[in-house]
Each structure stands twice: as structure tokens, then as C-alpha cells.
Design an enzyme around this catalytic site. Structure first.
Site, mmCIF file in Angstrom:
data_model
loop_
_atom_site.group_PDB
_atom_site.id
_atom_site.type_symbol
_atom_site.label_atom_id
_atom_site.label_comp_id
_atom_site.label_asym_id
_atom_site.label_seq_id
_atom_site.Cartn_x
_atom_site.Cartn_y
_atom_site.Cartn_z
ATOM 1 N N GLU A 32 -48.413 -27.808 20.458
ATOM 2 C CA GLU A 32 -48.846 -29.097 20.997
ATOM 3 C C GLU A 32 -48.520 -29.216 22.478
ATOM 4 O O GLU A 32 -49.325 -29.708 23.272
ATOM 5 C CB GLU A 32 -48.198 -30.241 20.216
ATOM 6 C CG GLU A 32 -48.739 -30.420 18.807
ATOM 7 C CD GLU A 32 -50.219 -30.729 18.790
ATOM 8 O OE1 GLU A 32 -50.710 -31.400 19.717
ATOM 9 O OE2 GLU A 32 -50.900 -30.294 17.845
ATOM 10 N N TYR A 115 -47.795 -39.364 20.846
ATOM 11 C CA TYR A 115 -48.792 -38.451 20.291
ATOM 12 C C TYR A 115 -48.147 -37.193 19.719
ATOM 13 O O TYR A 115 -48.413 -36.783 18.587
ATOM 14 C CB TYR A 115 -49.821 -38.057 21.362
ATOM 15 C CG TYR A 115 -50.482 -36.745 21.047
ATOM 16 C CD1 TYR A 115 -51.422 -36.659 20.019
ATOM 17 C CD2 TYR A 115 -50.123 -35.579 21.716
ATOM 18 C CE1 TYR A 115 -51.997 -35.445 19.689
ATOM 19 C CE2 TYR A 115 -50.692 -34.367 21.388
ATOM 20 C CZ TYR A 115 -51.630 -34.300 20.373
ATOM 21 O OH TYR A 115 -52.183 -33.100 20.029
ATOM 22 N N ASP A 133 -55.089 -38.252 20.447
ATOM 23 C CA ASP A 133 -55.191 -37.453 21.672
ATOM 24 C C ASP A 133 -56.563 -37.690 22.288
ATOM 25 O O ASP A 133 -57.313 -38.581 21.861
ATOM 26 C CB ASP A 133 -54.933 -35.973 21.378
ATOM 27 C CG ASP A 133 -56.090 -35.320 20.627
ATOM 28 O OD1 ASP A 133 -56.952 -36.053 20.076
ATOM 29 O OD2 ASP A 133 -56.149 -34.079 20.583
#
Length: 348
Positions: A32, A115, A133
Site C-alpha cells: 500500500e 485509507y 483511494d
């Protein structure tokens, strides 16, 4: 919303990516953070290097900052690499080297926002947190035909609430399929079908319920308030070498761009200047030319850089300012540098 159609589409059409084949929160976190910086194709290369070099969060925690920055080189936003390293040390110190899987614990790690925390706990343990996102913003803005700018406080709140409402609705009918696959499906839909330009609405499993498609506003969604103005900066680098092939580098400090990276000695000026106007802090140099780089665009900066090449007799016998480090030219590759310097060295 056709949840069944969405999940069926995902299982049939999604890309096979290594971080989707694991529930290890450490590796999900790595992916991520890396994917915040780059496209998936390039991200795969960096992810592979990080996993190979740092197979566990403890291995990352015990590395030096220079090692981490060097492996990150080319991705930009180096503060994220430093945060990655600092967060790994938090995990080692506060969680005995076991990467946490509760939202609050993950969110408390250095550099982890809403997020990323939602993505990690959702993908790792199916925790019921909606992931929002750029891809999700685009899908939701079109699905619900929302014209609230996504880069505003009210926009972020509006989309977060919409995402959580849809996740709650999904979980109510999902059976044993948790939030992880749902979040991945919405993100993948934005990446492959509901794209910024040329959206392939005819392939979308949610097309029948998409309000933007019905209202003819697909290309107008999502709405953004506007870009931040970019400031021009003028960098005059001194690429100093001696007759033994040694050169000089410095490490950037402060709270400026590229903090912690290495570069050639820098003289920043308020505008473009000729070499003769610069005050050069070494004696007995010979200027042998300059390389003017194409403008280097960052999110909030446009860098206009010139690399001046200077030759001195012997760096080991030259009085140098504090912080200047003499290294053999062939060892430059051992130091993490910004992409701008890397591009210059590739031309050299």
C-alpha cells in the site's frame, strides 16, 4: 448496487498481484505504501525488492535509514520511506515485532492514514472498514453522481460516509465474504474499467445502477477543486572531482524536499544565474562545463537544475566545508540520491 455482479466480475477479471495472495499485514502495508507512489507495474519491482531484502517487519526495523532510502530510490516522496522505517521500529518496540491488525493500532503507526489503515485491516483480517483511494473516489462519484469536490474536507467526509454505507449494505448480504474482497473489487473496478479517461461502461458490472452514466456526467466525475500552485526553484549543483577520481557529496537535512538523501554540493539561487556569479567554496578549481537538466516537476515544486563540473587537484588535501563527504566516484551508487541526481548521473 449489484454486489453479486461486482464480486463475480472481480473474481473473473482481477489482476494476479502478490500482495493479494497473502493475509500478512506487513506485506499488505508494504504494497500500500509503495503503490501510493507509483503504478502497479513499477510497484511490483519495488515490492519484490523490499520483500526480498526485508522479509519481516523486524528486518526492516533493524535496517539503517540509508539502506531503506537506497531501496526506495526513484519512487519520490522520501518522507514516506522514512515513515515506513519509523513505523517498522514502532512495531518492533510496541508490538514485539508482530504487525498489528486492529484499526486503531495500525492507524497509530507513523505515516499511516485512514485509507492505509482501512486497507491493511480489511485485506488482512476482513475488518469492516471501507477503503477510499483515488480509484474508489472515482467509482463512487460516478455511481452516485456526486459533484462534491473530492479534494475538500466536506468531500472527503461525504465520500467516506458513502463508502461506509455501501460496505455496510454489502456485509448485510455477503455471507462469509468479508470486507477485503469487496474493497479490492471496488478499487480494481476503478483501476481497470471506471478509468479516469475512456471509462469502459459497457464492461462495468455496476453500469445499470450508475447515476453518472444515466445522467451523462461520467467524464465530469470526480470533481476536483483545483491543483496547488507549483513554485519554481533554481538549483546549482557542484560536481567536483579530483584527479584521482574522487568526488564530493552532502546529505540533505532540514524539512525540505529529499530530506536524508545525498546530492552534490548545492547552491540555490532565487533565479537562474551564470556560473561566474556563484561563490564556490573550494580553491584552485577548474570549471569544465555544465549540464542543464530538463525541468524536474514535483507535486509543489518545479526544479530548474544545472550541474557544474569542477576539477580540483586533490580532494584529500582540500579544505572543505562541514558536511561534505569525499567518496570514490565508483561508490556513488551506494548512496541514495533523488531522481534528479540519478538522471544526471545516467547522462554523465
Amino acid at each position: 448496487m449489484d454486489f453479486v455482479g461486482l464480486i463475480d466480475w472481480y473474481e473473473r477479471s482481477s489482476r494476479a498481484l502478490p500482495w493479494r495472495a497473502t493475509h500478512d499485514p506487513y506485506r499488505i502495508w508494504l504494497s500500500e505504501v509503495i503503490l501510493q507512489q507509483t503504478r502497479v507495474v513499477q510497484g511490483l519491482e519495488y515490492y519484490g525488492r523490499f520483500v526480498e531484502r526485508f522479509p519481516t517487519v523486524v528486518a526492516l526495523a533493524q535496517a539503517t535509514e540509508d539502506e531503506v532510502l537506497k531501496l526506495w530510490q526513484g519512487l519520490g516522496y522520501y518522507s514516506r520511506a522514512r515513515n515506513l522505517h519509523a513505523a517498522a521500529r514502532q512495531v518492533e518496540e510496541l508490538h514485539r515485532g508482530e504487525f498489528p491488525t486492529t484499526y486503531d493500532d495500525v492507524r497509530a503507526l507513523r505515516g499511516v492514514g485512514d485509507y492505509t489503515a482501512a486497507a491493511i485491516v480489511s485485506f488482512a483480517v476482513d475488518a469492516p472498514y471501507a477503503v477510499v483511494d483515488g480509484n474508489v473516489y472515482r467509482v463512487l462519484s460516478r455511481l452516485l453522481d456526486l459533484d462534491t469536490p473530492i479534494d475538500t474536507t466536506i468531500g472527503k467526509k461525504t465520500f467516506a460516509e458513502a463508502a461506509n454505507t455501501l460496505l455496510t449494505d454489502y456485509l448485510a448480504v455477503a455471507g462469509n465474504r468479508g470486507s477485503g474482497i469487496y474493497n479490492q473489487a471496488v478499487m480494481e473496478l476503478g483501476a481497470l474499467v471506471c478509468t479516469p479517461r475512456g471509462a469502459r461502461c459497457e464492461e462495468c458490472p455496476l453500469a445499470d445502477g450508475c447515476l453518472a452514466r444515466r445522467n451523462g456526467t461520467v467524464d465530469a466525475r470526480p470533481v476536483k477543486r483545483g491543483k496547488t500552485a507549483q513554485k519554481a526553484r533554481y538549483f546549482n549543483y557542484l560536481h567536483i572531482i579530483d584527479r584521482s577520481g574522487r568526488t564530493v557529496i552532502c546529505r540533505r537535512g532540514g524539512q525540505d524536499i529529499w530530506q536524508g538523501l545525498y546530492e552534490f554540493p548545492l547552491i540555490e539561487t532565487p533565479a537562474e544565474v551564470e556560473f561566474e556569479t556563484l561563490t564556490i567554496p573550494v580553491p584552485d578549481y577548474l570549471w569544465t562545463g555544465a549540464v542543464r537538466m530538463p525541468r524536474h516537476v514535483l507535486s509543489h515544486r518545479i526544479i530548474h537544475a544545472v550541474f557544474h563540473r569542477l576539477v580540483v587537484p586533490d580532494l584529500s588535501r582540500t579544505a572543505l566545508p562541514a558536511g561534505w563527504i569525499v567518496v570514490p566516484a565508483e561508490k556513488l551508487g551506494d548512496y541514495a540520491v533523488a531522481r534528479l541526481t540519478e538522471l544526471y548521473l545516467e547522462r554523465d
